[in-house]
Design an enzyme around this catalytic site. Structure first.
Site, PDB file in Angstrom:
ATOM      1  N   TYR A   1      26.382  18.140 -28.449  1.00 46.09           N
ATOM      2  CA  TYR A   1      25.673  16.883 -28.226  1.00 46.09           C
ATOM      3  C   TYR A   1      25.682  16.046 -29.502  1.00 46.09           C
ATOM      4  CZ  TYR A   1      23.800  19.431 -24.147  1.00 46.09           C
ATOM      5  OH  TYR A   1      23.653  20.163 -22.995  1.00 46.09           O
TER       6      TYR A   1
ATOM      7  N   HIS B   1      28.609  27.619 -24.039  1.00 47.42           N
ATOM      8  CA  HIS B   1      28.510  26.352 -23.308  1.00 47.42           C
ATOM      9  C   HIS B   1      29.398  26.339 -22.062  1.00 47.42           C
ATOM     10  CE1 HIS B   1      27.258  21.938 -24.179  1.00 47.42           C
ATOM     11  NE2 HIS B   1      27.224  22.190 -22.892  1.00 47.42           N
TER      12      HIS B   1
END
Length: 284
Positions: A55, A113
């Site tokens: 992010y 992830h």
């Protein structure tokens, strides 16, 4: 019936709604308001904060670090490792970099992830090493489907995995065919990202649907609260909407107190039925 907490291994009860941070840390001028939103969420009882090195390439972790400074013990902190960092020394270095950006010495939960170049065995080994080093307390996965979880469960330490974080909302119910029942059967909590379908962008008719709006009206709540309450009405499922603003965070937290009626759940189920067959895992 809607529950306000989700039970993780070791009888750890966490609020069924947490705070997501995707798209945070991208605009310097929003830093202060993003920190304030996260802090308001903690104040409102949304003590799980979910972030990732991906992010804003670490920017979101820096926002979270500022938000939890002096309050680390109040928060259950989750971050994620890029697939290409998820093995060997790369995993150690990635975790240490995340810890530095977050201003802490330990993560409560560290997730893969999505699957990438490292084998699941290599990732599990790296996660176990990080636990032994005291850098993480638990580990889990994200964007793994039913077959991936079967593969993971065949590995010796694979069953140490404490969660699977996947996309799940009223307009995307594919996991209900096999992944969600399997996770419930094995007491692996599911963390639902994009529970509001990114404010309807992933399924544009969701927020404006007449049934959803009518259910909101009947319960005296917002459409977003209907969608969150629907997600967490499923056993072992936690929702992690983005903490967009102080107002949004308080609205999200209030959804913990919402119990949708059986009639409302039936109407929503009828308006957005789950597929009766296997579909590819939704990923964004």
């Amino acid at each position: 019936m809607t529950t306000t907490s989700v039970i993780f291994p070791e009888a750890l009860a966490l609020p069924a709604i947490g705070q997501g941070t995707w798209y945070m840390g991208e605009q310097a001028h929003q830093h202060r308001s993003e920190v304030a939103a996260l802090q308001a969420g903690i104040d409102a009882g949304l003590t799980l904060i979910d972030t990732a090195e991906m992010y804003a390439e670490g920017g979101a972790e820096r926002v979270v670090g500022d938000a939890i400074r002096g309050r680390r013990d109040e928060v259950f902190l989750v971050s994620k490792v890029y697939p290409w960092n998820a093995g060997g020394q790369k995993a150690i270095a990635a975790c240490e970099a995340s810890l530095q950006r977050l201003g802490t010495d330990v993560l409560d939960l560290y997730l893969l992830h999505w699957r990438g170049p490292f084998s699941l065995e290599e990732t599990v080994s790296a996660m176990q090493t990080l636990m032994q080093q005291g850098k993480i307390r638990r580990w889990g996965v994200s964007n793994l489907d039913y077959d991936d979880m079967q593969e993971l469960w065949q590995l010796g330490a694979g069953r140490e995995c404490v969660t699977d974080q996947v996309l799940y909302h009223l307009g995307s119910r594919g996991i209900e065919y096999d992944l969600l029942p399997w996770c419930q059967q094995h007491q692996v909590p599911v963390m639902a990202y994009c529970p509001l379908a990114q404010a309807g962008r992933l399924r544009s008719e969701l927020m404006s649907d007449a049934v959803v709006q009518d259910v909101a009206h009947q319960h005296g709540i917002s459409v977003a609260q209907v969608l969150l309450a629907w997600v967490i009405s499923h056993q072992g499922v936690m929702a992690i909407p983005k903490a967009g603003s102080i107002a949004h965070v308080r609205e999200n937290a209030a959804a913990l107190e919402v119990t949708l009626s059986d009639e409302a759940l039936a109407r929503l189920d009828n308006a957005f039925p789950a597929p009766g067959y296997k579909t590819p895992l939704d990923v964004v």
